[in-house]
Scaffold this motif. Structure first.
Motif, PDB file in Angstrom:
ATOM      1  N   MET A  28       0.848  -1.184   0.000  1.00  0.00           N
ATOM      2  CA  MET A  28       0.000   0.000   0.000  1.00  0.00           C
ATOM      3  C   MET A  28       0.891   1.245   0.000  1.00  0.00           C
ATOM      4  O   MET A  28       1.943   1.263   0.600  1.00  0.00           O
ATOM      5  N   GLN A  29       0.435   2.270  -0.664  1.00  0.00           N
ATOM      6  CA  GLN A  29       1.196   3.515  -0.754  1.00  0.00           C
ATOM      7  C   GLN A  29       1.246   4.187   0.606  1.00  0.00           C
ATOM      8  O   GLN A  29       0.284   4.194   1.355  1.00  0.00           O
ATOM      9  N   THR A  30       2.397   4.746   0.937  1.00  0.00           N
ATOM     10  CA  THR A  30       2.528   5.433   2.217  1.00  0.00           C
ATOM     11  C   THR A  30       2.657   6.926   1.978  1.00  0.00           C
ATOM     12  O   THR A  30       2.883   7.375   0.872  1.00  0.00           O
ATOM     13  N   GLY A  31       2.535   7.680   3.037  1.00  0.00           N
ATOM     14  CA  GLY A  31       2.663   9.128   2.932  1.00  0.00           C
ATOM     15  C   GLY A  31       1.356   9.810   3.296  1.00  0.00           C
ATOM     16  O   GLY A  31       0.367   9.172   3.618  1.00  0.00           O
ATOM     17  N   ARG A  32       1.394  11.110   3.240  1.00  0.00           N
ATOM     18  CA  ARG A  32       0.219  11.900   3.592  1.00  0.00           C
ATOM     19  C   ARG A  32      -0.868  11.747   2.545  1.00  0.00           C
ATOM     20  O   ARG A  32      -0.606  11.688   1.352  1.00  0.00           O
ATOM     21  N   ARG A  33      -2.083  11.718   3.006  1.00  0.00           N
ATOM     22  CA  ARG A  33      -3.235  11.669   2.109  1.00  0.00           C
ATOM     23  C   ARG A  33      -3.420  13.054   1.517  1.00  0.00           C
ATOM     24  O   ARG A  33      -3.391  14.066   2.221  1.00  0.00           O
ATOM     25  N   ARG A  34      -3.574  13.095   0.202  1.00  0.00           N
ATOM     26  CA  ARG A  34      -3.718  14.377  -0.498  1.00  0.00           C
ATOM     27  C   ARG A  34      -4.910  14.321  -1.435  1.00  0.00           C
ATOM     28  O   ARG A  34      -5.400  13.244  -1.764  1.00  0.00           O
ATOM     29  N   ALA A  35      -5.334  15.501  -1.863  1.00  0.00           N
ATOM     30  CA  ALA A  35      -6.436  15.585  -2.817  1.00  0.00           C
ATOM     31  C   ALA A  35      -6.237  16.822  -3.682  1.00  0.00           C
ATOM     32  O   ALA A  35      -5.452  17.712  -3.334  1.00  0.00           O
ATOM     33  N   ARG A  36      -6.946  16.835  -4.795  1.00  0.00           N
ATOM     34  CA  ARG A  36      -6.956  18.041  -5.627  1.00  0.00           C
ATOM     35  C   ARG A  36      -8.351  18.228  -6.175  1.00  0.00           C
ATOM     36  O   ARG A  36      -9.057  17.263  -6.484  1.00  0.00           O
ATOM     37  N   LEU A  37      -8.763  19.470  -6.273  1.00  0.00           N
ATOM     38  CA  LEU A  37     -10.052  19.835  -6.841  1.00  0.00           C
ATOM     39  C   LEU A  37      -9.922  19.779  -8.355  1.00  0.00           C
ATOM     40  O   LEU A  37      -9.016  20.372  -8.938  1.00  0.00           O
ATOM     41  N   ARG A  38     -10.823  19.047  -8.986  1.00  0.00           N
ATOM     42  CA  ARG A  38     -10.812  18.973 -10.449  1.00  0.00           C
ATOM     43  C   ARG A  38     -11.178  20.355 -10.991  1.00  0.00           C
ATOM     44  O   ARG A  38     -12.132  20.990 -10.514  1.00  0.00           O
ATOM     45  N   PRO A  39     -10.418  20.860 -11.970  1.00  0.00           N
ATOM     46  CA  PRO A  39     -10.629  22.224 -12.468  1.00  0.00           C
ATOM     47  C   PRO A  39     -12.058  22.505 -12.932  1.00  0.00           C
ATOM     48  O   PRO A  39     -12.554  23.618 -12.763  1.00  0.00           O
ATOM     49  N   GLU A  40     -12.725  21.516 -13.492  1.00  0.00           N
ATOM     50  CA  GLU A  40     -14.079  21.747 -14.005  1.00  0.00           C
ATOM     51  C   GLU A  40     -15.102  22.022 -12.896  1.00  0.00           C
ATOM     52  O   GLU A  40     -16.214  22.469 -13.172  1.00  0.00           O
ATOM     53  N   TYR A  41     -14.731  21.794 -11.635  1.00  0.00           N
ATOM     54  CA  TYR A  41     -15.631  22.054 -10.511  1.00  0.00           C
ATOM     55  C   TYR A  41     -15.181  23.243  -9.673  1.00  0.00           C
ATOM     56  O   TYR A  41     -15.750  23.506  -8.613  1.00  0.00           O
ATOM     57  N   ALA A  42     -14.197  23.969 -10.121  1.00  0.00           N
ATOM     58  CA  ALA A  42     -13.642  25.081  -9.345  1.00  0.00           C
ATOM     59  C   ALA A  42     -14.693  26.136  -8.999  1.00  0.00           C
ATOM     60  O   ALA A  42     -14.661  26.698  -7.898  1.00  0.00           O
ATOM     61  N   ALA A  43     -15.627  26.386  -9.885  1.00  0.00           N
ATOM     62  CA  ALA A  43     -16.650  27.403  -9.622  1.00  0.00           C
ATOM     63  C   ALA A  43     -17.538  27.035  -8.435  1.00  0.00           C
ATOM     64  O   ALA A  43     -18.121  27.929  -7.806  1.00  0.00           O
ATOM     65  N   LEU A  44     -17.629  25.771  -8.104  1.00  0.00           N
ATOM     66  CA  LEU A  44     -18.448  25.329  -6.969  1.00  0.00           C
ATOM     67  C   LEU A  44     -17.760  25.557  -5.626  1.00  0.00           C
ATOM     68  O   LEU A  44     -18.403  25.464  -4.580  1.00  0.00           O
ATOM     69  N   TYR A  45     -16.451  25.832  -5.669  1.00  0.00           N
ATOM     70  CA  TYR A  45     -15.662  25.949  -4.439  1.00  0.00           C
ATOM     71  C   TYR A  45     -14.817  27.228  -4.468  1.00  0.00           C
ATOM     72  O   TYR A  45     -13.605  27.178  -4.598  1.00  0.00           O
ATOM     73  N   PRO A  46     -15.463  28.406  -4.351  1.00  0.00           N
ATOM     74  CA  PRO A  46     -14.692  29.652  -4.372  1.00  0.00           C
ATOM     75  C   PRO A  46     -13.661  29.681  -3.243  1.00  0.00           C
ATOM     76  O   PRO A  46     -13.959  29.323  -2.114  1.00  0.00           O
ATOM     77  N   GLY A  47     -12.449  30.058  -3.575  1.00  0.00           N
ATOM     78  CA  GLY A  47     -11.381  30.133  -2.584  1.00  0.00           C
ATOM     79  C   GLY A  47     -10.617  28.837  -2.399  1.00  0.00           C
ATOM     80  O   GLY A  47      -9.635  28.805  -1.669  1.00  0.00           O
ATOM     81  N   VAL A  48     -11.055  27.767  -3.054  1.00  0.00           N
ATOM     82  CA  VAL A  48     -10.355  26.491  -2.966  1.00  0.00           C
ATOM     83  C   VAL A  48      -9.485  26.354  -4.202  1.00  0.00           C
ATOM     84  O   VAL A  48      -9.986  26.457  -5.329  1.00  0.00           O
ATOM     85  N   PRO A  49      -8.178  26.156  -4.032  1.00  0.00           N
ATOM     86  CA  PRO A  49      -7.296  26.062  -5.194  1.00  0.00           C
ATOM     87  C   PRO A  49      -7.628  24.830  -6.037  1.00  0.00           C
ATOM     88  O   PRO A  49      -7.787  23.731  -5.515  1.00  0.00           O
ATOM     89  N   ALA A  50      -7.739  25.031  -7.347  1.00  0.00           N
ATOM     90  CA  ALA A  50      -8.052  23.930  -8.259  1.00  0.00           C
ATOM     91  C   ALA A  50      -6.777  23.384  -8.891  1.00  0.00           C
ATOM     92  O   ALA A  50      -5.810  24.118  -9.093  1.00  0.00           O
TER      93      ALA A  50
END
Length: 88
Positions: A1-23
């Motif tokens: 299993m992969q180790t390290g910190r859990r990360r995520a990214r906002l898909r660019p096509e949904y950026a308008a739904l999350y103002p202030g969240v880096p896409a």
């Protein structure tokens, strides 16, 4: 299993739904949770609404990283909202 910190990214096509969240930038999960919660509160959502459901929608975010499951946890459940008890 992969180790390290859990990360995520906002898909660019949904950026308008999350103002202030880096896409389209990989960020630690905790940082994105803070950004999404703050955006929802700024938009007038009540704080109690933040406790229901998942803040990081699987359709809007991609995920990577993580580590071994903590001792005592079983199966492939990956989120705190995933129930280990069968629902009746």
């Amino acid at each position: 299993m992969q180790t390290g910190r859990r990360r995520a990214r906002l898909r660019p096509e949904y950026a308008a739904l999350y103002p202030g969240v880096p896409a389209d930038e990989w960020r630690p999960i905790g940082e994105l949770l803070d950004c999404v919660a703050a955006a929802r509160l700024r938009a007038g959502r009540r704080s109690g609404e933040l406790l229901r459901g998942r803040l990081l929608d699987d359709r809007h975010f991609e995920f990577s990283g993580g580590g071994e499951r903590p001792p005592g946890r079983r199966g492939s459940l990956t989120r705190i909202t995933d129930s280990e008890q069968p629902r009746s």
